[in-house]
Design an enzyme around this catalytic site. Structure first.
Site, PDB file in Angstrom:
ATOM      1  N   ASN A   9      47.143  29.943  55.517  1.00 58.25           N
ATOM      2  CA  ASN A   9      47.181  29.582  54.093  1.00 58.25           C
ATOM      3  C   ASN A   9      48.277  30.411  53.435  1.00 58.25           C
ATOM      4  O   ASN A   9      48.117  31.606  53.253  1.00 58.25           O
ATOM      5  CB  ASN A   9      45.806  29.884  53.475  1.00 58.25           C
ATOM      6  N   LYS A  11      49.332  30.298  50.448  1.00 56.29           N
ATOM      7  CA  LYS A  11      49.126  30.566  49.011  1.00 56.29           C
ATOM      8  C   LYS A  11      50.442  30.281  48.264  1.00 56.29           C
ATOM      9  O   LYS A  11      51.155  29.355  48.638  1.00 56.29           O
ATOM     10  CB  LYS A  11      48.616  31.989  48.826  1.00 56.29           C
ATOM     11  N   HIS A  95      38.677  27.384  47.804  1.00 51.04           N
ATOM     12  CA  HIS A  95      39.112  28.759  48.080  1.00 51.04           C
ATOM     13  C   HIS A  95      38.687  29.666  46.920  1.00 51.04           C
ATOM     14  O   HIS A  95      38.709  29.239  45.762  1.00 51.04           O
ATOM     15  CB  HIS A  95      40.633  28.791  48.271  1.00 51.04           C
ATOM     16  N   GLU A  97      40.154  31.915  45.401  1.00 44.83           N
ATOM     17  CA  GLU A  97      41.158  32.065  44.332  1.00 44.83           C
ATOM     18  C   GLU A  97      41.121  30.870  43.392  1.00 44.83           C
ATOM     19  O   GLU A  97      41.337  31.019  42.182  1.00 44.83           O
ATOM     20  CB  GLU A  97      42.546  32.264  44.969  1.00 44.83           C
ATOM     21  N   GLU A 167      34.882  33.174  53.911  1.00 46.79           N
ATOM     22  CA  GLU A 167      35.865  34.159  53.467  1.00 46.79           C
ATOM     23  C   GLU A 167      35.216  35.112  52.470  1.00 46.79           C
ATOM     24  O   GLU A 167      35.156  34.807  51.266  1.00 46.79           O
ATOM     25  CB  GLU A 167      37.052  33.468  52.786  1.00 46.79           C
ATOM     26  N   GLY A 173      42.997  39.841  51.425  1.00 53.45           N
ATOM     27  CA  GLY A 173      44.180  40.553  50.945  1.00 53.45           C
ATOM     28  C   GLY A 173      43.969  42.040  50.756  1.00 53.45           C
ATOM     29  O   GLY A 173      44.789  42.721  50.139  1.00 53.45           O
ATOM     30  N   SER A 213      41.803  39.204  55.808  1.00 57.84           N
ATOM     31  CA  SER A 213      42.512  40.280  56.523  1.00 57.84           C
ATOM     32  C   SER A 213      42.532  40.080  58.037  1.00 57.84           C
ATOM     33  O   SER A 213      42.462  41.049  58.795  1.00 57.84           O
ATOM     34  CB  SER A 213      41.933  41.657  56.149  1.00 57.84           C
TER      35      SER A 213
END
Ligand code: 13P
Length: 255
Positions: A9, A11, A95, A97, A167, A173, A213
């Site tokens: 991904n 992003k 996701h 985010e 996730e 991240g 990660s």
């Protein structure tokens, strides 16, 4: 036996130029990899050129999101059919985010999952708890809510064919990867829910990826777990070599 799936991904990274250069180099790097499904999710702007660059390769394309309507006055939105036409076979949906920054609720995520399926896209449906939720021992309740909401009105056959990505938000991240045992616990819980709701056959066929990660040096340990079927990779998918190593290191030891 579930085929491992490794998805990158990107992003909001990579221009069209950078994305196409990556795709060309990456496809020759992984051309001999068998028994692993490989997916790249570029930004919308790069989806079509990346699909063209990956034509006749063993790497498929995903969108990072989509909107559920077919067309209309929805400024800034991209429809499932547009995503499909641009060359994607998969669509990341829900996701964290998108949930946190763009207000995607469980209801919205469910509409997107259903719209993706209707457009012949395989959803990569993301779930996962925040650090606060984990510390409050709410992880399993959060997963249940997200799964129940996201999979509403979806048939067992459709669930068997889609991909779920666990996730944990605290691992995204941050460099703080979940331990293999933490990932396995969550994945086993998710598969257990699928078994209860849709039956053992559906639960056994649905692939559950881990994301947060993932790096070349931790993928082997994660994927060795019984219910971890692959990874959704952010930062480490931006570099050809490191993403290539993740793919290579994801092949389950054949006994
Ligand atoms: P990182 O691999 O950068 O932690 O991102 C994970 C992720 O959000 C993939 O969708």
């Amino acid at each position: 036996m579930r085929t491992p799936l490794i998805a990158g991904n990107w992003k909001m990274f990579k221009t069209v130029f950078e994305a196409v250069a990556f795709a060309k180099e990456f496809k020759s790097l992984v051309k001999d990899v068998a028994n692993v499904d490989i997916v790249l999710a570029p930004p919308f702007t790069a989806m079509h050129p990346v699909s063209e660059a990956l034509r006749a390769s063993n790497v498929a394309v995903a969108s990072q999101d989509l909107f559920w309507e077919k067309d209309g006055a929805y400024t800034g939105a991209v429809s499932p059919a547009m995503v499909r036409e641009a060359g994607a076979e998969y669509a990341i949906v829900g996701h964290s985010e998108r949930r946190r920054l763009f207000g995607d609720t469980d209801v919205a995520v469910n509409r997107k999952v259903r719209a993706a399926i209707d457009a012949d896209l395989t959803p990569i449906f993301c779930v996962g708890e925040t650090l606060d939720e984990r510390e409050a021992n709410a992880t399993l309740a959060v997963l249940d809510r997200q799964l129940q909401g996201g999979l509403d009105a979806i048939t067992g056959e459709q669930v068997a064919a889609l991909v779920i990505a666990y996730e944990p938000v605290w691992a995204i991240g941050t460099g703080r990867v979940a331990t293999a045992a933490q990932a396995q616990d969550a994945h086993a819980h998710i598969r257990g829910r699928l078994r209860t709701w849709f039956g053992a056959d559906v639960a056994d066929r649905c692939r559950i990826l881990y994301g947060g990660s993932v790096k070349p040096d931790n993928i082997a340990e994660l994927i060795a777990e019984a219910d971890v079927d692959g990874a959704l990779v952010g930062g480490a998918s931006l570099d050809v070599r490191s993403f290539g190593e993740i793919v290579t290191n994801s092949r389950r030891a054949v006994i």
